[in-house]
Design an enzyme around this catalytic site. Sequence first.
Site, mmCIF file in Angstrom:
data_model
loop_
_atom_site.group_PDB
_atom_site.id
_atom_site.type_symbol
_atom_site.label_atom_id
_atom_site.label_comp_id
_atom_site.label_asym_id
_atom_site.label_seq_id
_atom_site.Cartn_x
_atom_site.Cartn_y
_atom_site.Cartn_z
ATOM 1 N N HIS A 53 -3.631 -2.218 8.085
ATOM 2 C CA HIS A 53 -2.044 -2.992 8.433
ATOM 3 C C HIS A 53 -1.496 -1.831 9.407
ATOM 4 O O HIS A 53 -1.421 -0.803 9.047
ATOM 5 C CB HIS A 53 -1.362 -3.195 7.451
ATOM 6 C CG HIS A 53 -2.067 -4.323 6.573
ATOM 7 N ND1 HIS A 53 -1.770 -5.661 6.831
ATOM 8 C CD2 HIS A 53 -2.626 -4.363 5.233
ATOM 9 C CE1 HIS A 53 -2.449 -6.466 5.801
ATOM 10 N NE2 HIS A 53 -2.883 -5.513 4.995
ATOM 11 N N ARG A 55 -5.927 -8.283 -7.063
ATOM 12 C CA ARG A 55 -5.062 -7.321 -6.593
ATOM 13 C C ARG A 55 -4.694 -6.651 -8.006
ATOM 14 O O ARG A 55 -4.287 -7.310 -8.927
ATOM 15 C CB ARG A 55 -3.901 -7.896 -5.897
ATOM 16 C CG ARG A 55 -4.068 -8.806 -4.750
ATOM 17 C CD ARG A 55 -3.058 -9.551 -4.117
ATOM 18 N NE ARG A 55 -3.194 -10.277 -3.124
ATOM 19 C CZ ARG A 55 -3.608 -11.659 -3.202
ATOM 20 N NH1 ARG A 55 -4.097 -11.990 -4.407
ATOM 21 N NH2 ARG A 55 -3.822 -12.273 -1.941
ATOM 22 N N GLU A 89 -2.060 -1.710 -4.785
ATOM 23 C CA GLU A 89 -2.322 -3.079 -4.164
ATOM 24 C C GLU A 89 -2.223 -3.119 -2.401
ATOM 25 O O GLU A 89 -2.242 -2.008 -2.103
ATOM 26 C CB GLU A 89 -1.413 -4.050 -4.621
ATOM 27 C CG GLU A 89 0.117 -3.843 -4.336
ATOM 28 C CD GLU A 89 0.985 -4.910 -5.030
ATOM 29 O OE1 GLU A 89 0.708 -6.278 -4.900
ATOM 30 O OE2 GLU A 89 1.879 -4.840 -5.812
ATOM 31 N N SER A 90 -2.341 -4.242 -1.654
ATOM 32 C CA SER A 90 -2.194 -4.032 -0.354
ATOM 33 C C SER A 90 -1.002 -3.379 0.014
ATOM 34 O O SER A 90 0.075 -3.629 -0.471
ATOM 35 C CB SER A 90 -2.378 -5.412 0.462
ATOM 36 O OG SER A 90 -2.595 -5.100 1.934
#
Lengths: 477, 413
Positions: free
Chosen positions: A49, A310, A334-335
């Site tokens: 990301h 997640r 998590e992300s």
Amino acid sequence: MYDVAIIGAGVVGGMIARTLAAYELKICILEKENDVAEGATKANSAIVHAGFDAKPGSLKAKLNVQGAKMMPKVCEELGVKYKNNGSLVIGFHDEDKRTIENLLERGIQNGVDGLEILDKDELKAIEPNISDNATAALYAKTGAIVCPYELTVAAIGNAMDNGADLRTGFKVCSIKAADAGYEICSENDSIKARFVVNAAGLYADEIAEMVGDTSFKITPRRGEYILLDKECGGLVSNTVFRTPSKMGKGILVTPTVDGNLLTGPTSVDMDDKEDKSTTAEGFARIIKEACENLNCIPFHKTITSFCGLRAVGSTGDFIIHSPRSGFINAAGIESPGLTSSPAIGLMVRDLLMEGGLVLREKGNFNPIRKPMHAFREASDEEKNTIIKKDAAYGRILCRCEGVTEGEILEAIRTNPRPSDLDGVKRRTRAQMGRCQGGFCMPLIMKLLAREMGVPCEKITKRGGNSFLITGKTKEEI
Amino acid sequence: MADLVIIGGGPAGMSAAIAAYKKGVRDILILERDGALGGILQQCIHNGFGLHKFGQELTGPEYALQYENQIKELGIRYKLNTMVLSITKDKVITATNGEDGIFKLRPKAIILAMGCRERSKGALNIGGTRPAGIYSAGTAQKLVNMEGYMPGKEVVILGSGDIGLIMARRMTLEGAKVKAVCELMPYSGGLARNIEQCLCDFDIPLKLSHTVVEIHGKERVSGVTIAKVDENKKPIIGTEEYIACDTLLLSVGLIPENELSIGASVSIDKITGGAAVDQDRQTDCAGIFACGNVLHVHDLVDFVSDEAEIAGQSAADYISGIKEENIHINVETDGKIRYTVPQKITKKKDVTVYFRVADVYRNVKICVYDGDTLLLAKKKVKVAPGEMESIKLSEDMLANCRKLQFKLEEVNA
Ligand SMILES: Cc1cc2nc3c(=O)[nH]c(=O)nc-3n(C[C@H](O)[C@H](O)[C@H](O)COP(=O)(O)OP(=O)(O)OC[C@H]3O[C@@H](n4cnc5c(N)ncnc54)[C@H](O)[C@@H]3O)c2cc1C
Ligand SMILES: Cc1cc2nc3c(=O)[nH]c(=O)nc-3n(C[C@H](O)[C@H](O)[C@H](O)COP(=O)(O)OP(=O)(O)OC[C@H]3O[C@@H](n4cnc5c(N)ncnc54)[C@H](O)[C@@H]3O)c2cc1C
């Protein structure tokens, strides 16, 4: 007595291990499964990301941006595929447009470079297959993709090449204070270490509780995916997100570094930390939303579907701190945890140092690992030189992905050594193509049995009781 | 070098090689990725091969051996353990094996005979877990017949294709319990004789209009949930039934392996999944021919051999430069007839057209038209997608023909 024990061989544990392997330390990684990368790390969107998403000032924001900047070099050293393909957040109406502007603002605050807003024509120019209904997009040039399990295998392999130990099948059940450190026990084994790092993903809360830290909880949230044939990998070149809304982040569509097309994830809160089943509703939602993002996705070219969980932390941010002397949590990752993992490695190193661990750089630390796909990417001449030395590199076992017996044997003999079929799959891509192992599975089973010196009856798909065969024919009549 | 390279050493590749040899081609090379000739027949140890061709029932390996012996007698060259990696439009073949490494060939003609692969679970999007114990029927067949291993003890089979039916019997004979065969369609995709001999004779229930909706089990399969489907093939809520089992076998269709053909820019028929060919089994790339399951999926190997002979002979003609008068007739279908092979006719000579229907139809006639003119009609009491049909057209029917249309019409009682 180890200096550091790391619980959990996901990408976070792996990156911490690799970071620490550069110092004069005795390190042990403990993993309950039969192989590394068996948790969230093997089933996620695989996006590096850019960093415009996380709340400014949060650990997530800081480590995301830092991790994304570190990732290209880490991947190069570890010989892991990394592709700076770019990310797009597409919007369909005015409200989306306002959200996109807010994301741009956030990104700038978080220190993300190269963000820009595209209008419909500019968007279509770079992604001709984007839905005709998309009106605007946030374009993040630094967005990228990696292969998360390859990264983890490589990080742990590199740590092991530099002296770290890995113990699979070691499920931590209790942690006791012991002379100048901790004793970490599984049901039938134990090790001692002066420092403990908790990178146990979904179970990080239970591990923390073993040393009396009950300050957070982890709950599982399901994310299902559908993966399409390589024929479809060229439909988009950027990762395409939808604009987040009250309904959540929605379904993304992205190429993978290996050239497939990946769509998902769904988002459903669960109770069971082990339930990685996929659902008909999940498939329906993925297909519906993905088809809103792009004009035409040939879902009949699906080759597999899967689900990841997640590890959602109760604090809303990554939980990286030292609640007890000599004990560090790397929890609630998590992300964007995959993206942040190299930066988490540094942060945990610094926390250990603050906690009294003495760090002396190793003179002979080797940060380089031979790429797992070296043969695949060699020229025909180079391949022929290798085949001349070892004919196994001329024999293709996995027809769909073109993987040779030589590559499979090399993977079986390289740290961290796989001991089941899925482990071979994640390292070599054999069984990952369009026939999903229909042809090569029996061959790989026999090869693995030979190398491990066990009968085929003992070979599993994924450890435990996931046996492939139930015995010899005629035996059972 | 070689004049003719044949890709695949199964029944199609072997028959094609022999036919080309008999027509005078001497410089032939078969490339086979497996360690032996024979293709999929090696693992088909049941009877039922060769009834049409040899007038007796042989096993798969016996049938293959007939051809393998001829290959050896004629001295036709073949390379085993050799995988073809790519073919280009101008017929450059790249292949690899342990002895020669990666090498290139540029023959005058190529025959594609790569066969087909099984559709995998992935394409079905069945919900639930992803444990061990899920195999395609062909993989299970290989484990049992070639390796001597049992893939499981309590079995549910999804799909009633022929390999699934054969494996239902095989697993039963080996002591496993086959609990059910579920078929999404209201009819079986397999041959009638296989349903009789493999299911009925062993009291294995065939559940038509049923599918597997969920897979259970964390490490190894522990059961499946099946459900009845409606006419749109959607599961009907309330009809779910749990069956405990440790193995799920899939027999859900075969896909011609045409990645190499596509790489050579051969045009593919969307319905067959194989190349579009003329009566000589020549693709739209001059000098590239196709036959057997890579062209379209056959039920019986006898027809594969017939088709391969045509391809072999035509490749021989092509190599020796023989050209016949060229015409161009497209063969069209009405949807009830799903496809034909060949898809086009370029020579005026007798031709047998093979085809499959889209559904089970009773009391019908197969009609061949040229425009409005009916050329031929053949009555059938029953036709089904699982059984390939054929019809012979004579040279004079093609005389002034411009477009052939295949239609399935009802016979009024
Ligand atoms: C970025 C990314 C890219 C990926 N690319 C690919 C890819 O190109 N190809 C691919 O296959 N996967 C791919 N995957 C998925 C990959 O398999 C991962 O390991 C995934 O996370 C699955 O985890 P799982 O536990 O759900 O399934 P796993 O246990 O890892 O794998 C299950 C798969 O095996 C198949 N399977 C199960 N049993 C059998 C059997 N007995 N015989 C044959 N097949 C069986 C299932 O259909 C299922 O697809 C990708 C994942 C990610 C995150
Ligand atoms: C659906 C989904 C999509 C995502 N998409 C992205 C993305 O695009 N980009 C991104 O940056 N991040 C993404 N993430 C986040 C990323 O996948 C995770 O942050 C990362 O994989 C977490 O790694 P980990 O090592 O902390 O956890 P895991 O990979 O879960 O590893 C934890 C390990 O600890 C082991 N363990 C647990 N308990 C014990 C015990 N008692 N004893 C021994 N071992 C134990 C487990 O078996 C496991 O192997 C996504 C996550 C999900 C689920």
